[in-house]
Write an enzyme that holds these catalytic residues in place. Structure first.
Site, PDB file in Angstrom:
ATOM      1  N   SER A 229       0.895  -1.144   0.049  1.00 49.12           N
ATOM      2  CA  SER A 229      -0.216   0.039  -0.141  1.00 49.12           C
ATOM      3  C   SER A 229       0.854   1.283   0.196  1.00 49.12           C
ATOM      4  CB  SER A 229      -0.955   0.010   1.161  1.00 49.12           C
ATOM      5  OG  SER A 229      -1.965   1.034   1.158  1.00 49.12           O
ATOM      6  N   ASP A 395      -9.554  -3.584  -5.415  1.00 54.06           N
ATOM      7  CA  ASP A 395      -9.235  -4.290  -4.358  1.00 54.06           C
ATOM      8  C   ASP A 395     -10.031  -4.323  -3.137  1.00 54.06           C
ATOM      9  OD1 ASP A 395      -8.158  -2.274  -3.239  1.00 54.06           O
ATOM     10  OD2 ASP A 395      -6.038  -3.034  -3.378  1.00 54.06           O
ATOM     11  N   HIS A 428      -7.506  -5.469  -0.618  1.00 50.86           N
ATOM     12  CA  HIS A 428      -6.431  -4.670  -0.023  1.00 50.86           C
ATOM     13  C   HIS A 428      -5.668  -5.133   0.972  1.00 50.86           C
ATOM     14  CE1 HIS A 428      -4.303  -0.840  -0.534  1.00 50.86           C
ATOM     15  NE2 HIS A 428      -4.178  -0.826   0.731  1.00 50.86           N
TER      16      HIS A 428
END
Length: 467
Positions: A229, A395, A428
């Site tokens: 991320s 996601d 995610h």
């Protein structure tokens, strides 16, 4: 929970403290033993393959960092609860700020938000903590701070330990020998040219030294950067701000997991209405101002070069629609005018171009998960929350257009190697603990260590962009 300004009585605070302590005791990680057991199995494999392994440095996403704080005499508590919590030895004692379960106790949510809030100093053109609040990230270089919560709790902060343990158990890595962690204060970010970023730049310097020491301790083999991320954005900036000779000598490959290259529409929801990040019992309105103050959240707003003029938010109250290209108007209309200058002067120049990393890149991305694509607010304005949420591909947090952004930016460069691994129905945060995702990460790292490419795990940019 509301926004009542009345302070709770001492007995209420005491009960809240007891509840928080019970919750914290239940949440403290039992995974240390699991990690130790995994390490026993991995050491033998490491000894067998130690000459083949490139060191791995894990760079977590925003939620995967552990942040500690202490209060000085300059700190001004906003309530009686903030005056007595947490219970530490002396006013200068360190305590866990992020992530700490006391945030779920209503009287303490405001204390948490006050202490997490950043302030933009116009004169210095940089961000700073709330006066009287000092913060630190402990155990830099170790993976221990990445695995302090039980992953079964399904909080983002507990997921990184699964990846670290998997690398130890399945790939033969050993913490402190060829496996390292690079936590950071995720509230801060970086800025475009000509703007200081004291905290963010200091992290890049520490990360650069960690890469160098990891290489030196492993026979000069260049490192594999595995970034989740927001960590992917930091890793890219480290590479882009380093000389080509340094990159060639010290970094074998950048492996990104769910990197939000072009920001996320969900971030506009965070700014407008607040985001509890899945933590139960928390009133989003109590933490919204704190979330708006984070420089990194401005960094994660949808980038104009990715989202263009597409309408992302509509407000009937303001009779206006917002795209990534009129983000400053959006910030004003939600009541965050103080964010306009830092976004326009510091962040916008940073995200207008996506520099090539200058090393081979493998991007693992989750797809096929409902992801916020646009928001519609009604006559009551942003305070009431969205009346309609439209979902698209991604996601669950980052939109597909943002996940594959680097392919469009870099695929035309003959010197930049970019590979994409699509992970259908992987979210995610799930990319860090989903079995299929972990298998793919292991295969990517094995291929790097074997100096080979497995065609079964890689897809070309053409497959992703034009399928």
């Amino acid at each position: 929970m509301g926004r009542s300004g009345a302070e709770p009585e001492a007995s209420s605070v005491a009960r809240a403290a007891v509840v928080a302590l019970v919750l914290l005791a239940a949440m403290l990680s039992p995974c240390c033993c699991c990690a130790s057991a995994a390490r026993v199995g991995g050491v033998g494999r490491r000894r067998e393959r130690r000459l083949q392994l490139h060191p791995v440095i894990l760079i977590p996403g925003a939620g995967g960092n552990q942040l500690e704080a202490r209060l000085t005499e300059e700190y001004s508590p906003s309530s009686f609860a903030c005056r007595v919590w947490p219970v530490v030895r002396g006013r200068g004692g360190w305590f866990r700020l992020w992530f700490d379960l006391s945030v779920v106790v209503a009287p303490l949510t405001r204390c948490f938000a006050d202490r997490m809030t950043l302030h933009y100093d116009r004169a210095a053109d940089d961000y700073r903590n709330t006066p009287g609040v000092e913060t630190r990230v402990s155990d830099f270089g170790s993976t221990s701070t990445l695995r302090y919560l039980d992953p079964n709790l399904k909080l983002l902060t507990g997921y990184m330990n699964v990846l670290a343990s998997t690398l130890e158990k399945e790939a033969g890595y050993e913490e402190g020998f060829d496996l390292f962690g690079a936590p950071y204060d995720f509230r801060y970010g970086l800025a475009g040219p000509g703007h200081p970023s004291r905290v963010g730049s200091a992290f890049l310097q520490r990360l650069r030294k960690l890469v160098e020491s990891a290489c030196a301790a492993n026979g000069g083999r260049p490192a594999i950067l595995v970034a989740h991320s927001l960590g992917g954005l930091y890793a890219l900036q480290l590479l882009a701000r380093s000389p080509p000779a340094w990159r060639a000598e010290h970094v074998r490959r950048l492996v990104t997991l769910s990197a939000p290259w072009g920001g996320s529409v969900q971030e506009m929801l965070t700014f407008a209405s607040g985001n509890t990040l899945g933590v139960p019992f928390v009133d989003a309105s109590l933490i919204r101002d704190e979330q708006r103050s984070a420089e990194s959240n401005l960094w994660l707003l949808p980038a104009p070069r990715v989202f263009g003029n597409t309408t992302l938010v509509e407000s009937r109250y303001h009779n206006r629609s917002y795209s990534a290209k009129n983000m400053t108007q959006f910030l004003r209309d939600i009541g965050f005018a103080e964010g306009v200058e830092p976004y326009r002067e510091r962040i916008r120049p940073l995200v207008e171009a996506l520099p090539e990393p200058g090393v081979p890149v493998t991007c693992l991305v989750g797809t096929g998960v409902d992801t916020v694509e646009s928001l519609v607010y009604g006559e009551e304005g942003f305070e009431a929350g969205p009346e309609k949420v439209v979902y698209g591909d991604g996601d669950g947090t980052v939109n597909l257009a943002s996940l594959v952004g680097p392919i469009k930016a870099w695929s035309g460069s003959p010197e930049q190697v970019v590979e994409v691994v699509e992970l259908p129905k992987v979210s995610h945060s799930g990319i860090l603990n989903d079995k299929n995702a972990l298998d793919q990460i292991l295969r990517v790292i094995d291929a790097i260590n074997l100096n080979a490419t497995s065609p079964s795990i890689h897809r070309s940019s053409q497959d992703v962009l034009y399928k």
